[in-house]
Write a protein that holds these residues in place. Sequence first.
Motif, PDB file in Angstrom:
ATOM      1  N   LEU A  81      -6.729   4.716 -10.365  1.00 50.14           N
ATOM      2  CA  LEU A  81      -6.790   3.318  -9.929  1.00 50.14           C
ATOM      3  C   LEU A  81      -8.087   3.028  -9.177  1.00 50.14           C
ATOM      4  CD1 LEU A  81      -3.111   2.731  -8.755  1.00 50.14           C
ATOM      5  CD2 LEU A  81      -4.303   1.467 -10.565  1.00 50.14           C
ATOM      6  N   ALA A  82      -8.463   3.934  -8.275  1.00 53.47           N
ATOM      7  CA  ALA A  82      -9.704   3.738  -7.518  1.00 53.47           C
ATOM      8  C   ALA A  82     -10.901   3.666  -8.461  1.00 53.47           C
ATOM      9  CB  ALA A  82      -9.893   4.866  -6.502  1.00 53.47           C
ATOM     10  N   ASN A  83     -10.915   4.526  -9.456  1.00 58.92           N
ATOM     11  CA  ASN A  83     -12.002   4.531 -10.438  1.00 58.92           C
ATOM     12  C   ASN A  83     -12.029   3.224 -11.228  1.00 58.92           C
ATOM     13  OD1 ASN A  83     -14.092   5.922 -12.112  1.00 58.92           O
ATOM     14  ND2 ASN A  83     -12.528   5.661 -13.683  1.00 58.92           N
ATOM     15  N   MET A  84     -10.823   2.758 -11.617  1.00 58.71           N
ATOM     16  CA  MET A  84     -10.742   1.507 -12.379  1.00 58.71           C
ATOM     17  C   MET A  84     -11.266   0.337 -11.563  1.00 58.71           C
ATOM     18  SD  MET A  84      -8.840  -1.542 -12.637  1.00 58.71           S
ATOM     19  CE  MET A  84      -7.285  -1.164 -11.816  1.00 58.71           C
ATOM     20  N   TYR A  85     -10.836   0.226 -10.315  1.00 57.05           N
ATOM     21  CA  TYR A  85     -11.282  -0.891  -9.475  1.00 57.05           C
ATOM     22  C   TYR A  85     -12.796  -0.833  -9.230  1.00 57.05           C
ATOM     23  CZ  TYR A  85      -6.608  -2.653  -8.403  1.00 57.05           C
ATOM     24  OH  TYR A  85      -5.369  -3.230  -8.491  1.00 57.05           O
ATOM     25  N   ALA A  86     -13.318   0.367  -9.034  1.00 51.03           N
ATOM     26  CA  ALA A  86     -14.754   0.509  -8.797  1.00 51.03           C
ATOM     27  C   ALA A  86     -15.554   0.035 -10.005  1.00 51.03           C
ATOM     28  CB  ALA A  86     -15.094   1.963  -8.471  1.00 51.03           C
ATOM     29  N   LYS A  87     -15.102   0.422 -11.210  1.00 53.20           N
ATOM     30  CA  LYS A  87     -15.828   0.036 -12.423  1.00 53.20           C
ATOM     31  C   LYS A  87     -15.613  -1.434 -12.774  1.00 53.20           C
ATOM     32  CE  LYS A  87     -16.272   4.603 -14.449  1.00 53.20           C
ATOM     33  NZ  LYS A  87     -15.958   5.521 -15.565  1.00 53.20           N
ATOM     34  N   CYS A  88     -14.584  -2.043 -12.194  1.00 52.02           N
ATOM     35  CA  CYS A  88     -14.364  -3.486 -12.376  1.00 52.02           C
ATOM     36  C   CYS A  88     -15.014  -4.288 -11.246  1.00 52.02           C
ATOM     37  CB  CYS A  88     -12.867  -3.791 -12.447  1.00 52.02           C
ATOM     38  SG  CYS A  88     -12.076  -3.222 -13.973  1.00 52.02           S
ATOM     39  N   ARG A  89     -15.942  -3.634 -10.506  1.00 51.02           N
ATOM     40  CA  ARG A  89     -16.701  -4.270  -9.427  1.00 51.02           C
ATOM     41  C   ARG A  89     -15.814  -4.782  -8.299  1.00 51.02           C
ATOM     42  NH1 ARG A  89     -21.822  -4.353 -10.413  1.00 51.02           N
ATOM     43  NH2 ARG A  89     -22.644  -4.226 -12.537  1.00 51.02           N
ATOM     44  N   ARG A  90     -14.768  -4.006  -7.989  1.00 58.29           N
ATOM     45  CA  ARG A  90     -13.910  -4.331  -6.851  1.00 58.29           C
ATOM     46  C   ARG A  90     -13.849  -3.110  -5.923  1.00 58.29           C
ATOM     47  NH1 ARG A  90     -11.152  -9.231  -7.230  1.00 58.29           N
ATOM     48  NH2 ARG A  90     -10.652  -8.694  -5.065  1.00 58.29           N
ATOM     49  N   PRO A  91     -14.975  -2.757  -5.298  1.00 54.65           N
ATOM     50  CA  PRO A  91     -15.000  -1.561  -4.451  1.00 54.65           C
ATOM     51  C   PRO A  91     -14.052  -1.662  -3.257  1.00 54.65           C
ATOM     52  CG  PRO A  91     -17.007  -2.853  -4.141  1.00 54.65           C
ATOM     53  CD  PRO A  91     -16.304  -3.429  -5.332  1.00 54.65           C
ATOM     54  N   GLY A  92     -13.799  -2.872  -2.777  1.00 58.24           N
ATOM     55  CA  GLY A  92     -12.866  -3.039  -1.669  1.00 58.24           C
ATOM     56  C   GLY A  92     -11.460  -2.621  -2.055  1.00 58.24           C
ATOM     57  N   ASP A  93     -11.020  -3.019  -3.269  1.00 57.29           N
ATOM     58  CA  ASP A  93      -9.698  -2.616  -3.751  1.00 57.29           C
ATOM     59  C   ASP A  93      -9.644  -1.105  -3.974  1.00 57.29           C
ATOM     60  OD1 ASP A  93      -8.772  -5.193  -3.691  1.00 57.29           O
ATOM     61  OD2 ASP A  93      -9.256  -5.614  -5.790  1.00 57.29           O
ATOM     62  N   ALA A  94     -10.756  -0.554  -4.488  1.00 54.38           N
ATOM     63  CA  ALA A  94     -10.808   0.897  -4.693  1.00 54.38           C
ATOM     64  C   ALA A  94     -10.634   1.619  -3.365  1.00 54.38           C
ATOM     65  CB  ALA A  94     -12.128   1.288  -5.346  1.00 54.38           C
ATOM     66  N   ARG A  95     -11.277   1.109  -2.329  1.00 55.27           N
ATOM     67  CA  ARG A  95     -11.188   1.745  -1.010  1.00 55.27           C
ATOM     68  C   ARG A  95      -9.765   1.648  -0.446  1.00 55.27           C
ATOM     69  NH1 ARG A  95     -14.748   3.294   3.064  1.00 55.27           N
ATOM     70  NH2 ARG A  95     -13.492   4.318   4.668  1.00 55.27           N
ATOM     71  N   ARG A  96      -9.093   0.519  -0.677  1.00 56.51           N
ATOM     72  CA  ARG A  96      -7.726   0.366  -0.161  1.00 56.51           C
ATOM     73  C   ARG A  96      -6.782   1.365  -0.828  1.00 56.51           C
ATOM     74  NH1 ARG A  96      -9.500  -4.884   0.752  1.00 56.51           N
ATOM     75  NH2 ARG A  96      -9.345  -5.511  -1.444  1.00 56.51           N
ATOM     76  N   VAL A  97      -6.936   1.563  -2.143  1.00 55.85           N
ATOM     77  CA  VAL A  97      -6.117   2.553  -2.842  1.00 55.85           C
ATOM     78  C   VAL A  97      -6.405   3.944  -2.278  1.00 55.85           C
ATOM     79  CG1 VAL A  97      -5.728   3.689  -5.064  1.00 55.85           C
ATOM     80  CG2 VAL A  97      -5.924   1.196  -4.959  1.00 55.85           C
ATOM     81  N   PHE A  98      -7.676   4.231  -2.080  1.00 54.37           N
ATOM     82  CA  PHE A  98      -8.097   5.541  -1.580  1.00 54.37           C
ATOM     83  C   PHE A  98      -7.530   5.811  -0.180  1.00 54.37           C
ATOM     84  CE2 PHE A  98     -11.172   8.112   0.820  1.00 54.37           C
ATOM     85  CZ  PHE A  98     -11.308   9.224  -0.001  1.00 54.37           C
ATOM     86  N   ASP A  99      -7.628   4.798   0.698  1.00 55.21           N
ATOM     87  CA  ASP A  99      -7.167   4.987   2.081  1.00 55.21           C
ATOM     88  C   ASP A  99      -5.657   5.241   2.167  1.00 55.21           C
ATOM     89  OD1 ASP A  99      -9.695   4.756   3.116  1.00 55.21           O
ATOM     90  OD2 ASP A  99      -9.517   2.616   3.612  1.00 55.21           O
ATOM     91  N   ARG A 100      -4.893   4.778   1.168  1.00 54.58           N
ATOM     92  CA  ARG A 100      -3.439   4.961   1.194  1.00 54.58           C
ATOM     93  C   ARG A 100      -2.999   6.298   0.594  1.00 54.58           C
ATOM     94  NH1 ARG A 100      -2.659  -1.148  -1.024  1.00 54.58           N
ATOM     95  NH2 ARG A 100      -2.953  -2.234   0.970  1.00 54.58           N
ATOM     96  N   MET A 101      -3.947   7.065   0.106  1.00 58.12           N
ATOM     97  CA  MET A 101      -3.587   8.360  -0.493  1.00 58.12           C
ATOM     98  C   MET A 101      -3.212   9.348   0.616  1.00 58.12           C
ATOM     99  SD  MET A 101      -6.564   8.749  -3.403  1.00 58.12           S
ATOM    100  CE  MET A 101      -5.947  10.335  -3.971  1.00 58.12           C
TER     101      MET A 101
END
Length: 732
Positions: free
Chosen positions: A98-118
């Motif tokens: 999910l983090a990879n998908m959000y990053a490649k969809c130019r949503r680094p903030g969403d990627a970071r939120r997924v990452f922080d909840r791991m």
Amino acid sequence: MLCSASPLPSPPAGGTAASDHHARLRAAAARSDLPGALAAFVAMSSSAPASAAGPVLRTFTSLLKLCAARSDLATGRTVHAQLATRGLVAEALAATALANMYAKCRRPGDARRVFDRMPVRDRVAWNALVAGYARNGLAGAAMEMVVRMQEEDGERPDSVTLVSVLPACADAQALGACREVHAFAVRGGFDEFVNVSTAILDVYCKCGAVEVARAVFNQMPVKNSVSWNAMIKGYAENGNSTEALALFKRMVGEGVEVTDVSILAALHACGELGFLDEGRRVHELLVRIGLDSNVSVMNALITMYCKCKRTDLAAQVFDELRYKTRISWNSMILGCTQNGRSDDAVRLFSRMQLENVKPDSFTLVSVIPALADISDPLQARWIHGYSIRLHLDQDVYVLTALIDMYAKCGRVGIARNLFNSARERHVITWNAMIHGYGSHGFGKVAVELFEEMKSTGRVPNETTFLSVLSACSHAGLVDEGRKYFSSMKEDYGLEPGMEHYGTIVDLLGRAGKLDEAWSFIQKMPIDPGISVYGAMLGACKLHKNVELAEESANRIFELGPEEGVYHVLLANIYANASMWKDVARVRTAMEKKGLQKSPGWSIVQLKNEIHTFYSGSTNHQQAKDIYARLAKLIDEIKAVGYVPDTDSIHDVEDDVKAQLLNTHSEKLAIAYGLIRTAPGTTIQIKKNLRVCNDCHNATKLISLVTGREIIMRDIQRFHHFKDGKCSCGDYW
């Protein structure tokens, strides 16, 4: 004893269906069928029991990778929702994907939120976030994540981490960070990976440390095509076209696969160096390897030929392009403009519009200088209005080009109004306005504007100083010119170039300070070029100093000028001093060297038609009327004091001298303008040489007896003639 067979256990409910959906998902993902993959995934998620979490996690990554590759954020969010309903988002595999998908969809903030909840993060998860930040231009965040992965989770970076963070170092121009990554790679043995070493040398190039990059390149045990491309491109982008081309030729010689990247760099290098023959060989190579269908390569080929001054070959490539992008049109228009083919540039621009290709700011910046060269105020107003309709008139580069254009069309007042209206002023905007005032002889206004520029905190560059020094020269502001020349290095650390030195020589020479000008030349820290000695020679003609003229001319001839203008200038200086043997000697030298004098011409543009006149020419369809009007003009200005200045004509009788003067190209152009325009209309002409003293005096009086304003743009500056006076104050 026979034993009865035991019945087989029943499969879990939905197991077969889930397996089918799984197969469908994998098949759809393999053929990049995103809608089909999503349908299979949703069906699989709804039919699979809760215990089937493992198969779901193993299969849904294919779908998320597909979403990432397609930048399909909406579908990615749908998958995210499906995983959330099953309580699988916290799984490491799910969260990383999910983090990879959000990053490649130019949503680094969403990627970071997924990452922080791991709850648990592995190196793969950290690498996904590092790459995501780097890919989205957040260089600082990417580099920070590399530090945190070691400090917080004790995860040691691997080759994937390094390759991910190095582009961030390049974006941030963080040479120090690059060196740290390089050192880490060497200690960990990662520099033996070709992709890591290639990324390292690429970052060094982008940070300007191209020699360090070359050392890395030379030490690589294995190099691939990407490595060669990165090094060649690095040389090209850092201004070392010679090394770029040499390395490209070595690459070809060693049989390394040539790609579009290396071809683009090689074409750029050939263009910068003006190496036409090498460029043609690259052209032949790109055709052999099938890159002639690559529009980016063909656009670069057009640019290369234009920079090698072969717009005919560029036009051939352009015309044969099956698919022309806007960049193709821009490259061809700019090439024509830069090679003095202004009319062709304007015609191409018109053709571009007819083919419904929408211009952008670069198109306008390419064609506006062509209109400036043509110097037609009507076309200037049209392109200005057109830029307004495109909402590009406040683009700082377009606006600057418009300011420069109006100044070169003799409308310096309109140029200043545009300058005043600018919401943003780049240093080039100030430069254009200062230069515009200088070229019109408004030296004091140019100096005032320069001082205003400094007061705003805008830092002048080399071009700014060249413009203000030129303005001082045209207006005779010697003290100011000296001061600004000294300030250039003392206050701003700018090293004067050849043009700056030449302008100071021109400044001193015009003011009659020939000894000071010569002494200035002798003390130059660089070897004086033709432009410097040429300025000195022009001053010697103005002030009739034969001795220094000979010294200057000899230095010029040693440098091998390609044009005969300096020989002609020296011959005229000798003729004015009645040194006829020396005149003959110079003319003979010209003939032996095959040098010719450029014929003088003047043009006047009326109703979109350009009329060109040469001295004594009679081939114009209205030649009879032009000469009749000119004869009447000469009588009229003689009545108010005109006396022909025959000093510049030799070897003929006085009455012939006067006749030759009366048919100079600018006089013919003015006479034609008077015939074709209504009383009171301003006449504007352009001349390729410096206006002579006689024509300057005559034009002042013509403006008086006709009540017309006459704007003359010669090779050096503008002259505004009105009511018997010239804006230059007879100092030019």
